[in-house]
Design a protein around this motif. Structure first.
Motif, PDB file in Angstrom:
ATOM      1  N   VAL A   1     -12.600   2.536  11.871  1.00 58.61           N
ATOM      2  CA  VAL A   1     -12.759   3.973  11.987  1.00 58.61           C
ATOM      3  C   VAL A   1     -14.214   4.260  12.340  1.00 58.61           C
ATOM      4  CG1 VAL A   1     -12.700   6.194  10.775  1.00 58.61           C
ATOM      5  CG2 VAL A   1     -10.903   4.517  10.360  1.00 58.61           C
TER       6      VAL A   1
ATOM      7  N   LEU B   1     -11.346  17.540   8.258  1.00 61.15           N
ATOM      8  CA  LEU B   1     -11.219  16.249   8.946  1.00 61.15           C
ATOM      9  C   LEU B   1     -10.451  16.416  10.242  1.00 61.15           C
ATOM     10  CD1 LEU B   1     -10.053  14.259   5.803  1.00 61.15           C
ATOM     11  CD2 LEU B   1     -12.315  14.107   6.843  1.00 61.15           C
TER      12      LEU B   1
ATOM     13  N   LEU C   1     -15.777  15.799   8.993  1.00 65.00           N
ATOM     14  CA  LEU C   1     -15.816  14.474   9.594  1.00 65.00           C
ATOM     15  C   LEU C   1     -14.825  14.366  10.742  1.00 65.00           C
ATOM     16  CD1 LEU C   1     -15.875  12.247   6.367  1.00 65.00           C
ATOM     17  CD2 LEU C   1     -17.836  12.952   7.784  1.00 65.00           C
ATOM     18  N   ASN C   2     -15.294  13.777  11.832  1.00 67.27           N
ATOM     19  CA  ASN C   2     -14.438  13.391  12.944  1.00 67.27           C
ATOM     20  C   ASN C   2     -14.155  11.902  12.754  1.00 67.27           C
ATOM     21  OD1 ASN C   2     -13.685  14.384  15.964  1.00 67.27           O
ATOM     22  ND2 ASN C   2     -14.136  12.210  15.906  1.00 67.27           N
ATOM     23  N   LEU C   3     -12.893  11.519  12.724  1.00 71.94           N
ATOM     24  CA  LEU C   3     -12.498  10.129  12.510  1.00 71.94           C
ATOM     25  C   LEU C   3     -11.746   9.611  13.728  1.00 71.94           C
ATOM     26  CD1 LEU C   3     -11.077  10.474   8.871  1.00 71.94           C
ATOM     27  CD2 LEU C   3     -13.421   9.914   9.554  1.00 71.94           C
TER      28      LEU C   3
ATOM     29  N   VAL D   1      -9.748   6.522  15.001  1.00 77.66           N
ATOM     30  CA  VAL D   1      -9.019   5.522  14.229  1.00 77.66           C
ATOM     31  C   VAL D   1      -8.373   4.470  15.119  1.00 77.66           C
ATOM     32  CG1 VAL D   1      -7.128   5.181  12.582  1.00 77.66           C
ATOM     33  CG2 VAL D   1      -8.536   7.249  12.452  1.00 77.66           C
TER      34      VAL D   1
ATOM     35  N   ILE E   1     -16.652   7.027  12.080  1.00 76.73           N
ATOM     36  CA  ILE E   1     -16.744   8.238  11.280  1.00 76.73           C
ATOM     37  C   ILE E   1     -18.011   8.984  11.685  1.00 76.73           C
ATOM     38  CG2 ILE E   1     -17.848   6.973   9.380  1.00 76.73           C
ATOM     39  CD1 ILE E   1     -16.411   8.802   7.434  1.00 76.73           C
ATOM     40  N   GLN E   2     -17.852  10.256  12.022  1.00 76.64           N
ATOM     41  CA  GLN E   2     -18.976  11.064  12.461  1.00 76.64           C
ATOM     42  C   GLN E   2     -19.041  12.338  11.640  1.00 76.64           C
ATOM     43  OE1 GLN E   2     -17.532  11.043  16.602  1.00 76.64           O
ATOM     44  NE2 GLN E   2     -19.518  10.167  17.128  1.00 76.64           N
ATOM     45  N   ARG E   3     -20.237  12.593  11.115  1.00 77.48           N
ATOM     46  CA  ARG E   3     -20.459  13.867  10.423  1.00 77.48           C
ATOM     47  C   ARG E   3     -20.638  14.927  11.499  1.00 77.48           C
ATOM     48  NH1 ARG E   3     -25.722  14.316   6.866  1.00 77.48           N
ATOM     49  NH2 ARG E   3     -26.623  14.902   8.859  1.00 77.48           N
TER      50      ARG E   3
ATOM     51  N   CYS F   1     -13.304   7.109   3.529  1.00 72.93           N
ATOM     52  CA  CYS F   1     -13.630   8.281   4.349  1.00 72.93           C
ATOM     53  C   CYS F   1     -13.826   9.534   3.499  1.00 72.93           C
ATOM     54  CB  CYS F   1     -12.531   8.530   5.387  1.00 72.93           C
ATOM     55  SG  CYS F   1     -12.473   7.299   6.699  1.00 72.93           S
TER      56      CYS F   1
ATOM     57  N   THR G   1     -23.311   8.688  12.651  1.00 72.12           N
ATOM     58  CA  THR G   1     -22.147   7.950  13.146  1.00 72.12           C
ATOM     59  C   THR G   1     -22.137   6.580  12.487  1.00 72.12           C
ATOM     60  OG1 THR G   1     -22.265   9.069  15.286  1.00 72.12           O
ATOM     61  CG2 THR G   1     -20.981   7.028  15.194  1.00 72.12           C
TER      62      THR G   1
ATOM     63  N   VAL H   1      -8.709  13.822  12.846  1.00 78.97           N
ATOM     64  CA  VAL H   1      -8.320  12.417  12.961  1.00 78.97           C
ATOM     65  C   VAL H   1      -7.704  12.179  14.340  1.00 78.97           C
ATOM     66  CG1 VAL H   1      -7.007  10.547  11.889  1.00 78.97           C
ATOM     67  CG2 VAL H   1      -7.814  12.466  10.482  1.00 78.97           C
TER      68      VAL H   1
END
Length: 151
Positions: free
Chosen positions: A3, A76, A27-29, A31, A5-7, A49, A143, A78
């Motif tokens: 994943v 979120l 958060l942008n995930l 996957v 993961i981006q704030r 996450c 990131t 995803v």
């Protein structure tokens, strides 16, 4: 399972020029599901996450990352991204041998989303297998790559 993961301050995903998922702070995930992934990887990744401290505590003003997306009541987005398992070490075309087959990956992806939704946070998604345009307003930028191999 991998994943990215981006704030984010905001993020959205479009399919065929139509916004299908949009969030504010959270958060942008992105996957990626491996052929060896099981529910154990999904459980670990969802917990990670939701609980990673990636947000500053604005009350103490230190700027240190003290809060998780759960603690700030964030959102979120995803998005499935099988290309996270692209192996570019040989040749000029990535190999996706370690990516899960689409039917298996979709099932695990949907289970992962369900685990995230159990948190009570707002969870938006992309469309599995679709050509998507993802707009990410990265906050920081922050990131990270999270990875959990079966075993």
């Amino acid at each position: 399972m991998r994943v990215v993961i981006q704030r984010v301050k905001s993020s959205q995903v479009e399919v065929s020029n139509r916004i299908i998922g949009k969030i504010g702070r959270g958060l942008n995930l992105l996957v990626g599901i491996a052929e060896t992934d099981t529910e154990a990887e999904l459980e670990w990744m969802a917990r990670k996450c939701l609980e990673l401290r990636l947000f500053p505590d604005e009350q103490n003003g230190s700027g240190r990352w003290e809060k998780s997306v759960l603690e700030i009541g964030g959102e979120l987005l995803v998005v499935s991204q099988f290309t996270l398992y692209g192996d570019c070490r040989k040749g000029r075309r990535p190999s996706f041998d370690k990516s899960a087959a689409p039917a298996i990956a979709q099932n695990l992806y949907e289970q992962f989303i369900a685990k995230l939704r159990q948190s009570g946070l707002r969870v938006e998604t992309g469309e599995f297998g679709a050509m998507m345009q993802v707009a990410i307003q990265n906050d920081g930028p922050v990131t990270l790559l999270l990875e959990r191999e079966a075993g």
